[in-house]
Design an enzyme around this catalytic site. Structure first.
Site, PDB file in Angstrom:
ATOM      1  N   GLY A   1       2.756   2.261  10.879  1.00 45.26           N
ATOM      2  CA  GLY A   1       3.734   3.335  10.744  1.00 45.26           C
ATOM      3  C   GLY A   1       4.431   3.710  12.047  1.00 45.26           C
ATOM      4  O   GLY A   1       5.077   4.745  12.130  1.00 45.26           O
TER       5      GLY A   1
ATOM      6  N   HIS B   1      -9.351   1.278   4.995  1.00 44.80           N
ATOM      7  CA  HIS B   1      -8.088   1.549   5.690  1.00 44.80           C
ATOM      8  C   HIS B   1      -8.329   2.522   6.844  1.00 44.80           C
ATOM      9  O   HIS B   1      -9.110   3.465   6.721  1.00 44.80           O
ATOM     10  CB  HIS B   1      -7.049   2.118   4.720  1.00 44.80           C
ATOM     11  CG  HIS B   1      -5.670   2.043   5.291  1.00 44.80           C
ATOM     12  ND1 HIS B   1      -5.223   2.942   6.217  1.00 44.80           N
ATOM     13  CD2 HIS B   1      -4.674   1.143   5.104  1.00 44.80           C
ATOM     14  CE1 HIS B   1      -3.985   2.605   6.577  1.00 44.80           C
ATOM     15  NE2 HIS B   1      -3.631   1.519   5.917  1.00 44.80           N
TER      16      HIS B   1
ATOM     17  N   GLU C   1      -5.281  -4.809  10.547  1.00 45.98           N
ATOM     18  CA  GLU C   1      -4.254  -3.797  10.760  1.00 45.98           C
ATOM     19  C   GLU C   1      -4.530  -3.077  12.079  1.00 45.98           C
ATOM     20  O   GLU C   1      -5.333  -2.123  12.100  1.00 45.98           O
ATOM     21  CB  GLU C   1      -4.263  -2.773   9.614  1.00 45.98           C
ATOM     22  CG  GLU C   1      -3.980  -3.384   8.259  1.00 45.98           C
ATOM     23  CD  GLU C   1      -3.368  -2.373   7.303  1.00 45.98           C
ATOM     24  OE1 GLU C   1      -2.326  -2.693   6.726  1.00 45.98           O
ATOM     25  OE2 GLU C   1      -3.919  -1.263   7.147  1.00 45.98           O
TER      26      GLU C   1
ATOM     27  N   GLU D   1      -6.647   4.904   7.926  1.00 47.48           N
ATOM     28  CA  GLU D   1      -6.371   6.312   7.629  1.00 47.48           C
ATOM     29  C   GLU D   1      -7.581   6.964   6.968  1.00 47.48           C
ATOM     30  O   GLU D   1      -7.879   8.134   7.206  1.00 47.48           O
ATOM     31  CB  GLU D   1      -5.111   6.410   6.745  1.00 47.48           C
ATOM     32  CG  GLU D   1      -3.856   6.092   7.566  1.00 47.48           C
ATOM     33  CD  GLU D   1      -2.715   5.470   6.787  1.00 47.48           C
ATOM     34  OE1 GLU D   1      -2.718   5.497   5.541  1.00 47.48           O
ATOM     35  OE2 GLU D   1      -1.805   4.926   7.448  1.00 47.48           O
TER      36      GLU D   1
ATOM     37  N   ASN E   1       0.879  -1.169   0.000  1.00 48.64           N
ATOM     38  CA  ASN E   1       0.000   0.000   0.000  1.00 48.64           C
ATOM     39  C   ASN E   1       0.917   1.219   0.000  1.00 48.64           C
ATOM     40  O   ASN E   1       1.495   1.557   1.024  1.00 48.64           O
ATOM     41  CB  ASN E   1      -0.897  -0.032   1.247  1.00 48.64           C
ATOM     42  CG  ASN E   1      -1.769   1.199   1.358  1.00 48.64           C
ATOM     43  OD1 ASN E   1      -1.838   2.018   0.429  1.00 48.64           O
ATOM     44  ND2 ASN E   1      -2.442   1.351   2.498  1.00 48.64           N
TER      45      ASN E   1
ATOM     46  N   SER F   1       3.521  -2.074  10.470  1.00 51.53           N
ATOM     47  CA  SER F   1       4.964  -2.207  10.691  1.00 51.53           C
ATOM     48  C   SER F   1       5.481  -3.609  10.375  1.00 51.53           C
ATOM     49  O   SER F   1       6.386  -4.115  11.037  1.00 51.53           O
ATOM     50  CB  SER F   1       5.336  -1.793  12.123  1.00 51.53           C
ATOM     51  OG  SER F   1       5.011  -0.432  12.340  1.00 51.53           O
TER      52      SER F   1
ATOM     53  N   LYS G   1       0.200   4.261  -0.304  1.00 54.10           N
ATOM     54  CA  LYS G   1      -0.398   5.451   0.318  1.00 54.10           C
ATOM     55  C   LYS G   1      -0.106   6.682  -0.555  1.00 54.10           C
ATOM     56  O   LYS G   1      -0.008   6.546  -1.777  1.00 54.10           O
ATOM     57  CB  LYS G   1       0.102   5.607   1.761  1.00 54.10           C
ATOM     58  CG  LYS G   1      -0.090   4.314   2.573  1.00 54.10           C
ATOM     59  CD  LYS G   1       0.129   4.466   4.050  1.00 54.10           C
ATOM     60  CE  LYS G   1      -0.077   3.118   4.739  1.00 54.10           C
ATOM     61  NZ  LYS G   1       0.027   3.199   6.208  1.00 54.10           N
TER      62      LYS G   1
END
Ligand code: 13P
Length: 249
Positions: free
Chosen positions: A172, A94, A166, A96, A9, A212, A11
């Protein structure tokens, strides 16, 4: 048979030229992977990257699609538009997008339906935030995410879904879930799928881990029975790292 998968991904990273350069390198290096390999790119890369990966085993994913079919939605990109680029997957749900763009379970349900209607396969992300993990509510959070956006699907539609667990606190941050935490959650998710669609469908459902995940910890995560691969952010931007993760699967 359950499909093993490593998906990247990207991003909001890399301009068109950088993205094309990375995809070109991956095409050269990923010729006979032992699993399904997908790269999720920004919309603007989809057409060119799909074209250059023709004849390669690597599949291309969008990172989002609109929750409307077409029309006056300035700046949006529909599932049909994604499909017309040659991309065959769409990442949805996702964290985010849930956090920064206020995508609710209801909105995501619409996006899933539209993506599937266009013949896209969906990589659907679920996972709890840090406070939910700390108060041991991760299971109910993930169950509600599945219930709210996916469990209305028919068994036929479900076969187009790949799940990605996730944990938001791991994305991250360098704080990977332990192999045990990942395995426990993946087994729990599979048990929920079994309740809705039966044991066989659950057995065949691909559940990725993301957060991660990198070339150093991938093998240990993938060694777990219910961890079928990874959804990779940062490490998918570096060909050496992404290839090492694919090799670990
Ligand atoms: P990182 O691998 O950078 O933690 O990102 C994971 C992720 O969000 C993939 O969708």
């Amino acid at each position: 048979m359950r499909t093993r998968m490593v998906a990247g991904n990207w991003k909001m990273n890399m301009n068109l030229q950088e993205g094309v350069a990375l995809a070109t390198e991956l095409k050269q290096r990923v010729t006979n992977p032992g699993c399904e390999v997908v790269i999720g790119t920004p919309f603007i890369h989809l057409t060119e990257v799909s074209r250059l990966l023709e004849g390669s085993p690597i599949r291309v994913a969008a990172e989002n699609c609109a929750d409307q079919v077409k029309g006056a939605y300035t700046g949006e990109v529909s599932a049909a538009m994604v499909r017309s680029t040659g991309a065959t997957y769409c990442i949805l749900g996702h964290s985010e997008r849930r956090a920064y763009y206020h995508e609710t379970a209801e909105i995501l349900k619409k996006k899933v339906d539209l993506a599937l209607a266009e013949g896209l396969r969906v990589i659907f992300c679920i996972g709890e935030v840090k406070e939910e993990r700390e108060s041991n509510r991760q299971n109910e959070v993930v169950a509600a995410q599945l219930e709210g956006s996916l469990f209305h699907l028919s068994e036929e539609q479900w076969k187009q879904i790949t799940l990605a667990y996730e944990p938001v606190w791991a994305i991250g941050t360098g704080l990977t879930a332990t192999p045990e935490q990942a395995q426990d959650m993946h087994a729990y998710i599979r048990s929920l799928v079994a309740k809705h669609y039966g044991e066989q469908v659950a057995e065949d459902t691909t559940i990725l881990y993301g957060g991660s995940c990198n070339e150093k910890n991938a093998a240990e995560l993938f060694a777990n029975r219910d961890v079928d691969g990874g959804l990779i952010g940062g490490a998918s931007l570096v060909a050496d790292k992404f290839c090492a993760i694919i090799a670990a699967r």
